[in-house]
Design a protein around this motif. Structure first.
Motif, PDB file in Angstrom:
ATOM      1  N   PHE B  10      51.522  -5.146 -59.105  1.00 28.05           N
ATOM      2  CA  PHE B  10      52.841  -5.341 -59.718  1.00 28.05           C
ATOM      3  C   PHE B  10      53.427  -3.969 -59.996  1.00 28.05           C
ATOM      4  O   PHE B  10      52.870  -3.196 -60.790  1.00 28.05           O
ATOM      5  CB  PHE B  10      52.729  -6.128 -61.016  1.00 28.05           C
ATOM      6  N   VAL B  39      58.628  -5.749 -59.852  1.00 30.03           N
ATOM      7  CA  VAL B  39      59.071  -6.344 -61.114  1.00 30.03           C
ATOM      8  C   VAL B  39      59.996  -5.346 -61.794  1.00 30.03           C
ATOM      9  O   VAL B  39      60.001  -4.172 -61.437  1.00 30.03           O
ATOM     10  CB  VAL B  39      57.874  -6.693 -62.042  1.00 30.03           C
ATOM     11  N   LEU B  40      60.754  -5.825 -62.761  1.00 31.83           N
ATOM     12  CA  LEU B  40      61.721  -4.913 -63.382  1.00 31.83           C
ATOM     13  C   LEU B  40      61.047  -3.970 -64.361  1.00 31.83           C
ATOM     14  O   LEU B  40      61.548  -2.899 -64.646  1.00 31.83           O
ATOM     15  CB  LEU B  40      62.827  -5.707 -64.090  1.00 31.83           C
ATOM     16  N   CYS B  41      59.909  -4.400 -64.895  1.00 28.87           N
ATOM     17  CA  CYS B  41      59.244  -3.577 -65.908  1.00 28.87           C
ATOM     18  C   CYS B  41      57.806  -4.051 -66.000  1.00 28.87           C
ATOM     19  O   CYS B  41      57.534  -5.240 -65.824  1.00 28.87           O
ATOM     20  CB  CYS B  41      59.944  -3.763 -67.266  1.00 28.87           C
ATOM     21  N   GLY B  43      56.313  -4.451 -68.522  1.00 33.57           N
ATOM     22  CA  GLY B  43      56.280  -5.335 -69.680  1.00 33.57           C
ATOM     23  C   GLY B  43      56.713  -6.758 -69.355  1.00 33.57           C
ATOM     24  O   GLY B  43      56.667  -7.641 -70.199  1.00 33.57           O
ATOM     25  N   MET B  44      57.145  -6.965 -68.138  1.00 32.37           N
ATOM     26  CA  MET B  44      57.614  -8.281 -67.739  1.00 32.37           C
ATOM     27  C   MET B  44      56.461  -9.150 -67.216  1.00 32.37           C
ATOM     28  O   MET B  44      56.560 -10.372 -67.155  1.00 32.37           O
ATOM     29  CB  MET B  44      58.688  -8.064 -66.672  1.00 32.37           C
ATOM     30  N   VAL B  45      55.379  -8.516 -66.839  1.00 35.95           N
ATOM     31  CA  VAL B  45      54.288  -9.261 -66.209  1.00 35.95           C
ATOM     32  C   VAL B  45      53.444  -9.958 -67.272  1.00 35.95           C
ATOM     33  O   VAL B  45      52.940  -9.321 -68.191  1.00 35.95           O
ATOM     34  CB  VAL B  45      53.420  -8.325 -65.353  1.00 35.95           C
ATOM     35  N   HIS B  46      53.357 -11.252 -67.141  1.00 33.13           N
ATOM     36  CA  HIS B  46      52.563 -12.041 -68.078  1.00 33.13           C
ATOM     37  C   HIS B  46      51.105 -11.999 -67.618  1.00 33.13           C
ATOM     38  O   HIS B  46      50.837 -12.127 -66.419  1.00 33.13           O
ATOM     39  CB  HIS B  46      53.073 -13.482 -68.065  1.00 33.13           C
ATOM     40  N   PRO B  47      50.173 -11.810 -68.546  1.00 30.90           N
ATOM     41  CA  PRO B  47      48.763 -11.787 -68.150  1.00 30.90           C
ATOM     42  C   PRO B  47      48.346 -13.025 -67.347  1.00 30.90           C
ATOM     43  O   PRO B  47      47.443 -12.958 -66.531  1.00 30.90           O
ATOM     44  CB  PRO B  47      48.027 -11.732 -69.486  1.00 30.90           C
ATOM     45  N   GLN B  49      49.846 -14.165 -64.968  1.00 35.28           N
ATOM     46  CA  GLN B  49      50.075 -13.905 -63.549  1.00 35.28           C
ATOM     47  C   GLN B  49      48.935 -13.087 -62.960  1.00 35.28           C
ATOM     48  O   GLN B  49      48.617 -13.210 -61.782  1.00 35.28           O
ATOM     49  CB  GLN B  49      51.428 -13.221 -63.379  1.00 35.28           C
ATOM     50  N   GLY B  76      58.578  -1.215 -72.799  1.00 34.96           N
ATOM     51  CA  GLY B  76      57.923  -2.219 -71.960  1.00 34.96           C
ATOM     52  C   GLY B  76      56.512  -1.816 -71.579  1.00 34.96           C
ATOM     53  O   GLY B  76      55.587  -2.619 -71.605  1.00 34.96           O
ATOM     54  N   VAL B  79      54.050  -2.255 -74.408  1.00 36.92           N
ATOM     55  CA  VAL B  79      53.622  -3.646 -74.532  1.00 36.92           C
ATOM     56  C   VAL B  79      52.624  -3.969 -73.431  1.00 36.92           C
ATOM     57  O   VAL B  79      51.602  -4.629 -73.667  1.00 36.92           O
ATOM     58  CB  VAL B  79      54.845  -4.594 -74.485  1.00 36.92           C
TER      59      VAL B  79
ATOM     60  N   LEU C 266      44.162 -16.804 -73.160  1.00 32.53           N
ATOM     61  CA  LEU C 266      44.930 -15.671 -72.661  1.00 32.53           C
ATOM     62  C   LEU C 266      46.353 -15.688 -73.220  1.00 32.53           C
ATOM     63  O   LEU C 266      46.888 -14.658 -73.634  1.00 32.53           O
ATOM     64  CB  LEU C 266      44.938 -15.712 -71.135  1.00 32.53           C
ATOM     65  N   ASN C 270      47.682 -12.788 -75.599  1.00 35.13           N
ATOM     66  CA  ASN C 270      48.822 -12.043 -75.090  1.00 35.13           C
ATOM     67  C   ASN C 270      49.986 -12.066 -76.065  1.00 35.13           C
ATOM     68  O   ASN C 270      50.609 -11.044 -76.328  1.00 35.13           O
ATOM     69  CB  ASN C 270      49.255 -12.625 -73.749  1.00 35.13           C
TER      70      ASN C 270
ATOM     71  N   CYS D 996      64.615  -6.599 -69.372  1.00 30.88           N
ATOM     72  CA  CYS D 996      63.290  -6.000 -69.187  1.00 30.88           C
ATOM     73  C   CYS D 996      62.208  -7.056 -69.014  1.00 30.88           C
ATOM     74  O   CYS D 996      61.185  -6.798 -68.396  1.00 30.88           O
ATOM     75  CB  CYS D 996      62.926  -5.102 -70.365  1.00 30.88           C
ATOM     76  N   GLY D 997      62.418  -8.239 -69.592  1.00 35.11           N
ATOM     77  CA  GLY D 997      61.442  -9.309 -69.408  1.00 35.11           C
ATOM     78  C   GLY D 997      60.205  -9.197 -70.276  1.00 35.11           C
ATOM     79  O   GLY D 997      59.215  -9.851 -70.004  1.00 35.11           O
ATOM     80  N   ILE D 998      60.254  -8.392 -71.311  1.00 37.28           N
ATOM     81  CA  ILE D 998      59.088  -8.338 -72.201  1.00 37.28           C
ATOM     82  C   ILE D 998      58.895  -9.721 -72.834  1.00 37.28           C
ATOM     83  O   ILE D 998      57.769 -10.176 -73.042  1.00 37.28           O
ATOM     84  CB  ILE D 998      59.255  -7.243 -73.274  1.00 37.28           C
ATOM     85  N   GLN D1000      59.531 -12.538 -71.398  1.00 41.56           N
ATOM     86  CA  GLN D1000      58.917 -13.347 -70.341  1.00 41.56           C
ATOM     87  C   GLN D1000      57.409 -13.108 -70.277  1.00 41.56           C
ATOM     88  O   GLN D1000      56.631 -14.031 -70.083  1.00 41.56           O
ATOM     89  CB  GLN D1000      59.591 -12.977 -69.021  1.00 41.56           C
ATOM     90  N   GLY D1001      57.036 -11.865 -70.466  1.00 43.97           N
ATOM     91  CA  GLY D1001      55.612 -11.536 -70.448  1.00 43.97           C
ATOM     92  C   GLY D1001      54.888 -12.005 -71.690  1.00 43.97           C
ATOM     93  O   GLY D1001      53.666 -12.006 -71.742  1.00 43.97           O
ATOM     94  N   PHE D1013      63.730 -12.707 -61.494  1.00 45.83           N
ATOM     95  CA  PHE D1013      62.328 -12.286 -61.576  1.00 45.83           C
ATOM     96  C   PHE D1013      61.548 -13.268 -62.447  1.00 45.83           C
ATOM     97  O   PHE D1013      60.755 -12.872 -63.282  1.00 45.83           O
ATOM     98  CB  PHE D1013      62.214 -10.862 -62.135  1.00 45.83           C
ATOM     99  N   GLU D1019      55.216 -15.847 -59.274  1.00 39.96           N
ATOM    100  CA  GLU D1019      54.029 -16.590 -58.857  1.00 39.96           C
ATOM    101  C   GLU D1019      54.137 -17.052 -57.405  1.00 39.96           C
ATOM    102  O   GLU D1019      53.142 -17.071 -56.675  1.00 39.96           O
ATOM    103  CB  GLU D1019      53.772 -17.778 -59.790  1.00 39.96           C
TER     104      GLU D1019
END
Lengths: 449, 147, 305, 1034
Positions: B10, B39-41, B43-47, B49, B76, B79, C266, C270, D996-998, D1000-1001, D1013, D1019
């Protein structure tokens, strides 16, 4: 020709079990046994968990009596952490327990056991059940359903979640009861008591009188009994001393902390359920129906037998009448149903007693708890027998060891005897029809396993 | 080395994705195992994923963000850093080797650093899978979800 | 003709069934709605076609099959396969059937370890572990790991009205409307988005003023209590307050993850870490998966893949 | 006439709505972008082949340690793509004719020899070019080819040929290999210089600087000893994208470096060697930064900085210096080194200096870094001369402190280091300030020459099945040479929802855009995958194509099969082909789930609220009013003027009170400015474009104003000293009190013969670890005046570092020439004061004579600190703005966004931001007004398309995302469902969200995600990457 008869699953009980009857060449019963075919391994997977979580995990041992496991565990962890609840905490816990008893007894008697009696053991399987009962006795059925709901509603009112409860917490109870709740619950409790008394009257008139012979003969064996009493020898469900009666009627009392000196568990290769026996009698265990050893029973009839009296008036009245008819100890297996209804009356009376105690609305319901190392044993009388939870914790307050003796397991060994006795009596020449097999199941069902 | 498993990377639009472009401009060569997802940041990636990718058979997952203090969105990557600890701990809890996950920082002007991170990850995963049935089967284990 | 219904239980506790029996009038509407043709808790239909004889597992054909409990024993697989074969629509009822439930906590040990522990407690006589019983499977699985499942209805126990609603929708061929939000949806506690920096031990109780309604109490998670509400499928309290919250006790996740493939451990860790909360104060993180340990989420300790 | 902000009487004719910016460095780029954004067409003339100026050469920037390239790259791209900026590279201005509002500029562009329309920057030419020369970009420490790009992120991203180095051009037809292999045939050996006459309304000169060439002074050994390098070369050594990939070694032998010496003031503050008398202002900070960077990477290194004064006067600079000194182990030695000698033959170098204790010391080092200063290049000086603008003796543009971006010629403005040596933020401020001043001059011609595009109606794809068109680019042989395109195209056709696959030689070519549009219409495509290069450069192009074909521009996904595939697997065709299929499958999977996005557009209330009526506030207010916007100016006292009311002259000697009077009357009399005296802000609602602010007057009366932007110019206050017996001895006074006494020739001053100035009173201490910036200059100015009035006066200045940065250094030199005594008390502690008879006894250690000194002073003047305004925190809370540790407003980015905040539509200028002299406050105020004007001129703002959206079916208001949002864009709301049950949900403020999508994360239930995104889309990509059955067609 040798033959084996399997009744699988045993129905209208809670859980997975089967009956296996071996017949010899001549069609005579050579062996009969109840096999408990499920194991989940709670003693294993509670290891390492923070002890205060245990009361919220072990509830899943049984969906019918989660309150019993919840409370036994919460008491055991109280012991591990060295706390004891404030008065209101204890009263609320006991109130929850007796209400759960009420709820359970109505379920078992009317939903699971009654079809055998009301509709007859010989009736077709497709009608010999609660649906059949609804059709044949719609008003009774509706009342029963309402009463169960009422008991449930009362429980939910002050304890939130009724199945797989959460309100018992280490150090006490999660939330206080307010005066409004107390007032309402008192009124509801009265309704339940009336229903309990009517139920017993109904059973005596409509069922027990019709099945007197079966009550004394079907699956009838002679064993010892285990129950809980207070210092005065009165019936207790929530706490007290364990009282073990030998088959001859001799009594010994001991505090729960010493349970391992009096009781032990036996393993058979054909059952996941361990069989508890009276170690203190020093004779080991034998399932040989001609010469059983070490075997005692628990659950309603056992409690009725071991106690000297019941501290509430109407139940005491019923106890006296029961003893008048069947003596002490009473050994008839189907008498468990009768004893169950006497306990139902007691539980309803006890509900009113607890609610009348002004301390039950005190705001202090739990004490502050510090997790740490320790050992604790918790016990309650569950509908199906004496329930024991023992845990040890490490310095972090996490479980290192667990030992659970579940109510039903006390009765696993006697069930073997009962099934054998019933099979011997009912199966001749290898002939076993559905009615016969159901009657054999009835001997199991009496224990509400 | 017969190691054909895939690695999901990512990459943050503002740094590592740009560095990956620059790696191409500079003709830096790296393994064909890497699959970059923009991805844009970080910080946007969820664990989830990360876990999802591993469950679906990725040999490893990389999360590559801007250097700390250089996030396009203020925090980001901070985080992401906090989450990386969770991912590492939780992967172990869930029975995955935590080496399958890597969080790293690469600025948009550091293609060599990016490629080094790829090499490093591949070596680590190859080490991890060496001798295991997973390795000889040519891919990480899959969770049975087909039913 | 009324649709026929098979109701089986596997590796569970019967809480789902009891919940249904507790449902009062709803129970009658179930009886009205369907013909129950197989239901071991309530009726005497046996697996063996010819009473008393050995033979193949026989279940009646049915339009709808309800299964509670996960798969933990060899015998469960046999029953489940028969259910799938005999039922047109198969519904996983309860968290065990859907996510493994509490029994799947044993997935952190091998079957052998579990047997060893259970049959060697202090009061157990020394004896070989039972072997004349259906074998314990190495892992407890949800039923959808073993057979195709048409509807998954979680809960520990599920709300009876949800069971009835699912059946009604099925019979009326309507779209299933299962709860798809978390416990927080109907939780009335006060949330501000700002919480404590650490998570307290489970022995710490909620702070509130006795007598005040729940909507005056601060969100338990924001009080620093580990409340699994945000990562747990809602519905336990119907459209009303979640059940545990009624006791002012935090959620432990009994409805399983909000999304089918969500991971309560998780997701929770998180959410905490993203908010700068020190999740490492939580002892035994894996017990956050206590209701959803199937689908390979809980594995024997020390196993790494 | 010209007013204070340069408004010109333009009755003669309509001005021209175009502007020329000369110089493509950061200052020029900023000016160009601001002008283009506020409605003017811009010609950006850059003398080299690519814009960017000096910044791309730097590794990191101080004090944030940001990667320089990373922060400038987006600006480069923005300039390159802007519809209203035309970049003229290789360009030089020959002359300028005409008058303000209507100039004709003659520009000459040198030939590039590469057709920029055709060049795809694949780099094959450079790879094959046989001719290498030293690369000036790297400070000549590395080579480049004769055909080259200036640096990898260059804008325009097009190759160019160095005619002198090229064999073909210099030796007539000798080589020409590039022309033979160039895939798009872009080489134009017959290219010729072009001359153009361009009509513009104004000109901005952002001519920049060159670094001092130390080779001209033999003593440094530069160019003689290989291990003597300049700071710029050092910067390239440290850069990870530099010639050594960030690895430092000795240039002489490649061995590791153990000891480094930085020598400061090379080509600065050095009247004798090179004539550069001024201080270059930036070298102290960059040297510390370089030292910190190298030390971090190589902790065992010994790093010493030899300095004269450490001039870390900027915001957060002193903290940076203190950290370097106390935490990193860098040694700072106050001593000027006068020469470098070799030691032995192995490349070691020897330095001599005199320590602060007065001892001779010798040191041996591996590497000497010369911290070279900034100067104006000769050709720029001659350009200034041709254009006819005045220069200072230091060869910088002559400006007035009151009009800091106006040259001496009307209509021609100036910014950046051409105005005097300065750092990046000052240059950026200058760029915006110049743009703001141009906007006043040309306000009548706004939008007259800018272009806006129009597009056909967009088809609604919501209910349609995806119909995907895949366009696969050969990129000449760049992709096709490695990837089997035919195989990949055949594979793409099998993927789900793909209805058409096209292969193009160059997908980015104009004719391909036409084909793409045709395909979209003919085959009813509603989603497009372009498998080519990187979306970072080409997405805008394809988006435009989608838009003109009538489908939403966000229904596009690029598969990066060039930069991230063909180019990185150049030797493995099989891998590259397989991966190309994966990348296309991933793109198809993602594009199938994309939805049309329509960025919110919100109208703007075309007025500004300016809070604070000091010089910064008035300057900004007046500039905006002259640009044609209404302004509400809030002043908490009953008088405009602020701190400047206490000032008498600027450092350059301009008279402040007269200026202030003029400014005040212009402000008060301007019809577009409403001044609210005795008023404060008490309540704020809304966001960029539409704020509603409540003011409270002194009577408690409230008034609500609506405005589109906010400018915070709340100033600062002065420190009341608690030290040095202030308030106890009447002859100890603070500097602004002294100014008044001095002006009125009060007895204490008039009769005084001995004066002591004490510097850093309340500044640069533990409590306030920052420099108040103007006090050194101020004290020296006062001292000079005292001395000139009566040369017999004994005047002492007790200081820690003298920070007469930039051209102020002349004042310092003059003071010393006049015999003013400077005593450093840094090492031996602050002076002690006691009352003695009718004077004051000052005891201090003389650092030159190394003995205690007692001074009988008639007056002691304390240069007291500037403190953040105590009102700042209230205001910060109201507008959700951050303050730094010292209580000053914290701008969005210390380097590139010096007047903005992360909260859009709010700007800061003046002392509210940091202590600074008047000239810098005015400049910053103009910049803030300029940025505000850009917004207001747009009439409406299009918000970010990639913003977070709440899925009402999933969000349950658990609130876990609220605190994680860096922009405070998320709030919790309650609503009732159809059964009256009160439910909760979060809502995203679409204006505040930056995507930024924080959140979302964080969300455990995918209740919130960023459009374009989303979790599901990511996914889908993961699934497609790992499983080749995922997007299989049916």
């Amino acid at each position: 020709m040798k033959r084996a008869i399997t009744i699988e699953p045993i129905t209208r009980i809670e859980g997975h079990a089967r009956i296996r009857i071996d017949l010899d060449e001549s069609g005579r019963v050579s062996d009969a046994r109840v096999e408990i075919t499920a194991l989940r391994g709670f003693e294993q997977f509670v290891i390492g968990r923070p002890a205060e979580e245990i009361p919220r995990i072990v509830t899943r041992i049984c969906g019918i009596c989660p309150w019993m496991h919840h409370l036994a565990a919460v008491k055991a962890i109280d012991g591990c952490f060295g706390v004891s609840p404030p008065p209101a905490g204890n009263l609320l816990r006991e109130l929850a327990q007796v209400l759960a008893h009420i709820h359970d007894k109505i379920l078992h008697f009317f939903f699971l056991a009654a079809p055998d009696f009301v509709l007859g053991p010989e009736s077709d399987y497709s009608v010999r059940n609660v649906m059949g009962l609804v059709r044949s006795e719609p008003e009774l059925a509706a009342r029963v359903v309402r009463m169960r709901q009422l008991a449930l509603a009362m429980l939910e009112r002050f304890a939130g979640k009724a199945i797989h409860p959460v309100a018992g917490v280490v150090g006490g109870f999660a939330r206080p009861m307010d005066a409004g709740e107390q007032r309402d619950l008192l009124a509801d409790g009265q309704v339940l008591l009336d229903f309990a008394c009517q139920s017993l009257a109904f059973a005596k008139e409509r069922i027990f009188s019709r099945f007197v012979e079966e009550m004394l003969s079907l699956g009838s064996v002679t064993t010892g009994f285990l129950g809980t009493v207070d210092a005065q020898g009165s019936l207790r469900l929530y706490d007290g001393l364990l009282r073990l009666m030998d088959p001859g009627g001799g009594l010994v009392e001991f505090p729960v902390e010493e349970y391992d000196q009096f009781l032990a568990e036996h393993v058979e290769p054909w059952s996941y359920a361990k069989m508890v026996y009276a170690r203190s009698w020093g004779e080991g265990i034998s399932l040989d129906s001609s010469q059983p050893r070490g075997i005692y029973r628990a659950n309603t009839l056992a409690r009725i037998n071991v106690c000297d009296h019941i501290a509430t008036p109407r139940a005491q009245e019923e106890l006296e009448a029961f003893r008048e008819l069947f003596g002490r100890p009473a050994q008839g297996t189907l008498l468990y149903h009768w004893a169950r209804l006497i306990e139902l009356v007691y539980a309803c009376e006890r509900t009113l007693e607890l609610l009348a105690d002004e301390r039950i609305v005190e705001p202090l319901v739990h004490h502050v708890v510090e997790p740490g190392a320790g050992r604790g044993i918790g016990h309650v009388e569950a509908p199906r027998g004496t329930l024991l939870h023992e845990y040890a914790t490490d310095g972090n307050g996490c479980i290192t060891r667990a030992n659970l003796i579940v109510g039903t397991t006390h009765n696993v060994a006697p069930m073997q005897l009962c099934v054998r006795q019933a099979a011997d009596r009912l199966i001749g020449n290898g002939a076993a029809d559905e009615e016969i097999l159901n009657r054999i199941e009835m001997a199991v069902r009496a224990y509400d396993p | 080395m017969n190691w054909d498993a895939k690695i999901i990377a990512f990459c943050c639009n503002w740094c590592s994705y740009a560095a990956a472009d620059l790696a191409g401009i500079s003709r830096l060569q790296y393994s064909g195992s890497i699959r970059i997802i923009r991805v844009l940041c970080s910080g946007m990636v969820h664990p989830q994923q990360v876990l999802h990718a591993l469950d679906k058979g990725a040999a490893g997952v990389m999360l590559i963000g801007c250097h700390l203090g250089e996030c396009h969105y203020l925090k980001g990557n901070e985080v992401a850093l906090a989450r990386a600890e969770v991912i590492v701990d939780t992967l172990e809890d869930l029975g995955y080797a935590s080496e399958r996950f890597e969080l790293t920082w690469v600025s948009s002007a550091e293609p060599e650093r990016l490629v080094k991170a790829f090499h490093h990850m591949i070596a680590r995963l190859a080490d991890l899978d060496r001798g295991s049935p997973v390795f000889t089967a040519g891919g990480a284990g899959r969770l049975i979800n087909e039913t | 003709m009324k649709p026929r219904l098979n109701f089986e239980w596997l590796h569970g506790c019967s809480g789902c069934e009891i919940a249904l029996l507790n449902s009062g009038e709803l129970l009658f509407s179930l009886f009205q709605l369907v013909d129950i043709v197989h239901f071991p808790l309530l009726m005497d239909h046996k697996y063996i076609a010819d009473p008393g004889e050995e033979g193949d597992l026989s279940l009646p054909e049915a339009d709808i099959g309800l299964v509670t409990g996960g798969v933990g024993l060899a015998s469960h697989l046999k029953i489940l396969t028969a259910m799938r074969r005999q039922c047109r629509v198969l519904i996983a009822v309860g968290t065990c059937a859907g996510h493994g439930g509490i029994p799947a906590m044993r997935n952190q040990w091998t079957a052998g370890q579990t047997m060893e522990t259970v049959f060697s407690t202090a009061t157990t006589d020394t004896a070989p572990v039972p072997d004349g019983v259906p074998a314990l499977l190495d892992r407890v699985s949800s039923i959808d790991e073993q057979v195709r499942v048409d509807v998954c209805l979680p809960g520990c126990p599920p709300r009876p009205e949800m069971i009835i609603a699912v059946l009604e929708a099925l019979i009326q061929r309507e779209e299933q409307r299962l709860p798809h939000k978390s416990v927080c949806e109907t939780c009335p506690t006060v949330r501000t988005g700002k919480g404590q920096a650490t998570i307290h031990r489970g022995t710490v109780r909620a702070a509130y003023t006795p007598g005040e309604p729940l909507d005056r109490m601060r969100c338990l998670l924001e009080q620093g209590l580990l409340c699994m509400g945000p990562v747990t499928a809602g519905g336990c309290g119907g459209r009303d307050v979640p059940l545990c919250l009624r006791s002012r006790v935090s959620c432990r996740g009994c409805y399983g993850p909000v999304r089918k493939y969500g991971n309560q451990l998780l997701d929770m860790m998180n959410a905490l870490a993203s908010n700068g909360i020190d999740y490492r104060t939580i002892i035994d993180r894996t017990s956050l998966l206590r209701f959803s340990g199937a689908h390979g989420r809980l594995r024997p300790k020390g196993e790494r893949k | 006439m010209i007013g204070h902000n340069g408004s010109v009487d333009m009755t003669a004719s309509e001005p021209v709505g175009a502007v020329m910016v000369i110089g493509g460095g950061i200052s020029g780029m900023r000016a160009a972008l601001d002008l283009a954004d506020s409605g003017y067409y811009v010609y950006l003339v850059e003398k080299t082949g690519a814009i960017g100026g000096a910044m791309p050469q730097y590794n990191k920037v101080f004090p944030t340690n940001d990667c320089s390239m990373c922060i400038i790259a987006p600006k480069l791209v923005e300039c390159g793509r802007h519809a209203n900026i035309r970049i003229l590279t290789l360009g030089s201005v020959l002359d300028i004719a005409g008058r303000p509002g209507d100039f004709v500029v003659r520009v000459r562009q040198k030939p590039r020899y590469v057709d920029t329309e055709k060049c795809i920057a694949c780099g094959q030419c450079s790879a094959h070019c046989p001719q290498s020369v030293d690369d000036p970009f790297s400070g000549h420490i590395a080579g480049r080819k004769a055909i080259y790009i200036k640096y990898p992120q260059a804008v325009p991203f097009k190759y160019q040929i160095d005619a002198e180095a090229c064999l073909y051009l210099s030796q007539e037809g000798k080589c020409g290999v590039c022309a033979e292999i160039c895939p798009p045939e872009a080489i134009r050996f017959d290219d010729r210089a072009l001359e153009e006459e361009i009509r513009v309304g104004a000109v901005v000169m952002a001519l920049g600087f060159q670094t001092f060439n130390p080779a001209v002074i033999k003593a440094w050994g530069y160019g003689v000893y290989p291990n003597v390098i300049t700071s710029l070369q050092f910067e390239r050594y440290l850069a990870p994208d530099g010639p050594t990939s960030g690895v430092l070694h000795r240039p002489s032998d490649g061995k590791p470096v153990r000891r480094i010496a930085f020598l400061q003031c090379i080509g600065s503050r050095d009247k004798h060697h090179c004539g550069n008398e001024y201080c270059s202002s930036v070298c102290c900070m960059y040297a510390i930064k370089e030292a910190v960077m190298v030390k971090e990477a190589n902790p065992e290194l010994e790093v010493t900085i030899f300095y004269t004064d450490i001039r870390t006067h900027g915001k957060e600079f002193d903290r940076y210096f203190e950290r370097a000194r106390s935490e990193t182990g860098i040694r700072f030695v106050r001593s000027r080194i006068h020469g470098v000698e070799p030691r032995g033959t192995r490349g070691d170098l020897r330095l001599h200096y005199i320590s602060v204790q007065g001892r001779q010391v010798e040191e041996i080092v591996d590497l000497v870094v010369l911290s070279v200063g900034l100067e104006t290049a000769d050709d720029m000086v001659s350009l200034a001369d041709r254009i006819g603008i005045q220069m200072t003796p230091d060869r910088f543009a002559a400006i007035s402190a009151f009009m800091p971006v106006h040259t001496s010629r009307e209509g021609i403005f100036t910014c950046g280091a051409f105005n005097g040596p300065r750092d990046i933020p000052q240059s950026v401020i200058g760029g915006s300030a110049a743009a703001a001043s141009v906007a006043v001059l040309l306000s009548g011609a706004r939008h007259s020459l800018t272009r806006t595009a129009s597009f056909p109606l967009e088809q609604d794809v919501r209910l349609r099945e995806p119909r995907i068109g895949v366009f696969i680019c050969h990129c000449g042989t760049n992709i096709a040479g490695v990837v089997d395109i035919e195989e990949v195209a055949a594979y793409a056709a099998t993927l789900a929802n793909v209805v058409s696959v096209e292969r193009n030689l160059f997908t980015c070519a104009q004719d391909t855009q036409d084909i793409m549009g045709q395909q979209i219409r003919d085959r009813e495509l509603n989603r497009i995958v372009v498998a080519a290069c990187t979306p970072r450069t080409h997405e805008p192009l394809f988006r435009a194509t989608l838009r003109s074909a009538g489908i939403n521009e966000y229904l596009l996904e690029m598969a990066n099969i060039r930069n991230q595939n063909a180019w990185v697997h150049g030797f493995d065709q099989q891998t590259a082909t397989a991966k190309a299929k994966d990348l296309i499958r991933m793109a198809v999977a993602k594009v199938s789930g994309l939805r049309a996005l329509h960025p919110l557009r919100i109208p703007i209330t075309p007025s500004a609220l300016v809070i604070g009526g000091g010089v910064a506030g008035m300057t900004a207010a007046l500039n905006l009013a002259l640009q044609g916007f209404d302004v509400h100016l809030v002043e908490k006292t009953g008088q405009l003027g602020g701190n400047a009311l206490h000032l008498f002259q600027t450092w350059s000697g301009e008279h402040v009170p007269r200026y202030l009077d003029g400014l005040r009357s212009e402000v008060v009399n301007h019809p577009r400015i409403a001044v609210f005296y005795h008023s404060t802000v008490v309540e704020v609602a809304g966001h960029v474009g539409n704020f509603t602010t409540t003011l409270r007057g002194d009577s408690g009366r409230r008034k609500t104003v609506r405005h589109g932007v906010v400018l915070i110019t709340t100033g600062a206050k002065r420190y009341i000293p608690e030290e040095f017996e202030y308030g106890k001895i009447p002859k100890v006074v603070a500097s602004i009190e002294f100014d008044k006494l001095h002006m009125h020739n009060e007895a204490r001053v008039a009769r005084g013969t001995s004066f002591v100035f004490i510097q850093c009173v309340g500044s640069r201490n533990q409590e306030r670890p920052y420099c108040s910036k103007s006090c050194c200059t101020h004290s020296i100015q006062s001292a000079i005046k005292l001395k000139k009035e009566a040369p017999s006066r004994r005047i002492y200045i007790l200081y820690r570092e003298i920070r007469t940065y930039g051209q102020r250094e002349r004042l310092y030199n003059k003071a010393r020439e006049l015999g003013i005594v400077f005593i450093n008390y840094e090492l031996h502690g602050p002076p002690k004061l006691s009352r003695e008879r009718d004077g004051v006894l000052v005891e201090v250690w003389d650092h030159v004579l190394h003995r205690p000194l007692q001074i009988q002073a008639d007056v002691v003047i304390l240069a007291s600190a500037t403190l953040a305004s105590p009102d700042a925190s209230d205001l910060a809370n109201l507008f959700k703005l951050p303050l730094n540790a010292d209580g000053f407003f914290q701008e969005a980015h210390a380097k590139l966004r010096p007047v903005e905040f992360h909260v859009d539509g709010v700007f800061v200028a003046g002392l509210a931001h940091y202590p600074k002299p008047l000239e810098e406050s005015i400049s910053q105020a103009l910049a803030a007004a300029g940025k505000a004007g850009c917004l207001l001129a747009r009439k409406e703002i299009a918000l970010e398309a990639y913003v977070a959206q709440v899925d009402p079916g999933r969000c349950d208001g658990c609130g876990l995302c609220i605190e994680v949002c860096p922009y405070r864009a998320i709030t919790l709301v309650e609503y009732e469902d159809e059964k009256g049950v009160v439910l909760k949900s979060v809502v995203i403020d679409q204006v505040l969200c930056k995507g930024c999508g924080i959140c979302q994360g964080t969300c455990p239930k995918q209740g919130v995600d960023v459009a374009g995104f989303t979790c599901a889309q990511i996914e889908a990509q993961v699934d497609a990457a790992l499983d080749d059955t995922v997007a299989e067609g049916t």
